[in-house]
Motif scaffolding. Sequence first.
Motif, mmCIF file in Angstrom:
data_model
loop_
_atom_site.group_PDB
_atom_site.id
_atom_site.type_symbol
_atom_site.label_atom_id
_atom_site.label_comp_id
_atom_site.label_asym_id
_atom_site.label_seq_id
_atom_site.Cartn_x
_atom_site.Cartn_y
_atom_site.Cartn_z
ATOM 1 N N ILE A 185 0.042 -1.368 10.706
ATOM 2 C CA ILE A 185 1.252 -0.833 10.090
ATOM 3 C C ILE A 185 0.962 0.329 9.141
ATOM 4 N N CYS A 186 -0.203 0.354 8.521
ATOM 5 C CA CYS A 186 -0.562 1.443 7.609
ATOM 6 C C CYS A 186 -1.380 2.539 8.291
ATOM 7 N N ARG A 187 -1.508 2.471 9.621
ATOM 8 C CA ARG A 187 -2.287 3.443 10.401
ATOM 9 C C ARG A 187 -3.705 3.581 9.833
ATOM 10 N N HIS A 214 0.796 -1.226 0.000
ATOM 11 C CA HIS A 214 0.000 0.000 0.000
ATOM 12 C C HIS A 214 0.829 1.277 0.000
ATOM 13 N N LYS A 215 2.111 1.192 0.332
ATOM 14 C CA LYS A 215 2.958 2.384 0.412
ATOM 15 C C LYS A 215 4.161 2.234 -0.513
ATOM 16 N N THR A 216 4.639 3.354 -1.018
ATOM 17 C CA THR A 216 5.833 3.337 -1.867
ATOM 18 C C THR A 216 7.061 3.487 -0.976
ATOM 19 N N LEU A 217 7.655 2.357 -0.635
ATOM 20 C CA LEU A 217 8.806 2.338 0.269
ATOM 21 C C LEU A 217 9.852 1.367 -0.250
ATOM 22 N N SER A 218 11.088 1.652 0.067
ATOM 23 C CA SER A 218 12.142 0.685 -0.239
ATOM 24 C C SER A 218 12.055 -0.465 0.753
ATOM 25 N N ARG A 219 12.760 -1.545 0.440
ATOM 26 C CA ARG A 219 12.764 -2.700 1.337
ATOM 27 C C ARG A 219 13.314 -2.324 2.711
ATOM 28 N N GLU A 220 14.373 -1.538 2.743
ATOM 29 C CA GLU A 220 14.981 -1.150 4.012
ATOM 30 C C GLU A 220 14.054 -0.243 4.824
ATOM 31 N N GLU A 221 13.398 0.713 4.141
ATOM 32 C CA GLU A 221 12.456 1.605 4.843
ATOM 33 C C GLU A 221 11.307 0.807 5.442
ATOM 34 N N ALA A 222 10.777 -0.143 4.674
ATOM 35 C CA ALA A 222 9.666 -0.964 5.155
ATOM 36 C C ALA A 222 10.097 -1.811 6.348
#
Length: 336
Positions: free
Chosen positions: A181-183, A131-139
């Motif tokens: 996790i997605c609030r 659902h969010k545009t994040l890198s693997r490390e950010e996630a």
Amino acid sequence: MEDKRIAEAVLEDTALSISGLRTGIRTKDGILYPVDGVSLTIPKGKIVGLVGESGCGKSMMANSIMNLLPRNGYVEKGSILFKGMDLAVSPDHEKRKLYGDRITLIFQDPMTSLNPVLRVGRQVEEVLRLHKTLSREEAKHQVIEMFRSLGIPEPEKRYNSFPHQLSGGLRQRVMISAAMICRPDVLIADEPTTALDVTIEAQILRLMKRLQREENTAVLLITHDLGVVAEVCDLVYVMYGGKIVESAPVRELFHNPVHPYTLGLLGSLPSRNQGRRLKSIPGTVPTLNQMPEGCRFAPRCESVRACCKANAPEMMRVGENHYAACWANGKEGTHG
């Protein structure tokens, strides 16, 4: 004009609004209705309890909201309103954007809901990256921080654990992590503490209360346990035979219960009957293909009248923000 302003104010304060929802299940014996004309409102930032015995339609209600009905199930009529969108009729591709992100669900049994061959951190991370545009490390960082905020010890280590390596309480915290996790705006918790011992149950309930307070998430807590409802809920809906039979703020319901079914549930609580013999409700919940005419609770009710067996009562006002579907209140109440 005044009515319009009031309606807009109510809508602004509402996270999810369900009206006249009827869910059908196609069977060889015909169509059965586990959810039959249900209306309820979940205000923003509140915990709403949906309570009743097993077989009353609570989980099917959750599945109707989350579009998780079996292949032979469908929403026949009614509305499920979220931010101006009617989820009962919206196309699946539109709903998929919301589920797991803005509206989430905690299942009853985390052991059967978690993938046994995938590390739990990766499972929560997948929800976030969907659902969010994040890198693997950010996630991964956000998942570990969520684990930490939910009191999971050694979150970096637990991230790499498999479900079978965690206790029941930790598995449930992982499930809550995936749901939060997605609030989300709305969290549906279907019997989230059923398989846990009382100590872990208390921890999970405190955790849900904190998340509701800090994230302003609206929660629909589905349970058969009125003790749990008393501890964490703001509002309560009592469900029986696929219908809502009573609704009220939690204090009002416990201090002034009206419907005989609610009275029966409360009569079985040890905390309300100290020093007295606990009461049980006679009989069992009717099966979907054998629903009685009139009031569905009539065959088990000690105060049954002739009118109860002939006609189904509608929800009537019996106090401030307090409604019940019982003919005993018909003369005094007004329809709600």
